[in-house]
Design an enzyme around this catalytic site. Sequence first.
Site, short mmCIF file in Angstrom:
data_model
loop_
_atom_site.label_atom_id
_atom_site.label_comp_id
_atom_site.label_asym_id
_atom_site.label_seq_id
_atom_site.Cartn_x
_atom_site.Cartn_y
_atom_site.Cartn_z
CG PHE A 127 -4.30 -0.67 -1.11
CD1 PHE A 127 -3.14 -0.43 -1.83
CD2 PHE A 127 -5.52 -0.66 -1.77
CE1 PHE A 127 -3.21 -0.14 -3.19
CE2 PHE A 127 -5.59 -0.37 -3.12
CZ PHE A 127 -4.43 -0.11 -3.84
NE ARG A 128 0.32 -5.15 5.68
CZ ARG A 128 0.68 -6.43 5.66
NH1 ARG A 128 0.97 -7.02 4.51
NH2 ARG A 128 0.73 -7.13 6.77
CG LEU A 129 -7.13 -0.98 3.94
CD1 LEU A 129 -7.95 0.05 3.17
CD2 LEU A 129 -6.78 -0.46 5.34
#
Length: 201
Positions: free
Chosen positions: A177-179
Amino acid sequence: MTGRDGIFAGEDPFQLAQSWLDEAAKTEVNDANAIALATVDADGLPDVRTVLLKAIEADAFVFYTNYESAKGRQLTAHPQAAFVMHWKSLRRQIRVRGHVAPESAAASDAYFATRALQSRIGAWASQQSRPLESREVLMERVATFGAEFGENPPRPEYWGGFRITPLQIEFWADGAFRLHDRFQWARESLGAPWNVKRLYP
């Protein structure tokens, strides 16, 4: 520095970069050592191209090129550069920013001698970055220098290495989740101690 373990563990960023490159060499289809090298021209306009990183040393990253090429002239006039090395197979990248200096003639000679014969002839034949009338002209130059030098062409004076000694090295790994995970190694000057901090993704 919370969480700097696993693939981010270590107290030497150059050793860490080498370990990531060694791992990437097992998974990348082509040229795990490819870097996108950024420079600026005389007007401050950014320029970027892909080159091959040839060594990670104790305090520098080294690549080789034609000193009279566009990047060679830019680095001579403005000896700072940045590069990114990205591996899709690992979903990781390394970003580097720092100062640039020419590699020694002895080191450049030693590396040049390891290159394939046709690559050494090509270094003589190519007036890199300058206009070329036709492919035929280039191949004629290859034939001319091949006949002149035979099996042992010397290194041209205008061809050699550059050393990038960084002030910043960032290690990035893809997260769900682009973390993403990002750790930046930074120092105020060459030879100063490194400060490591986690960055927001």
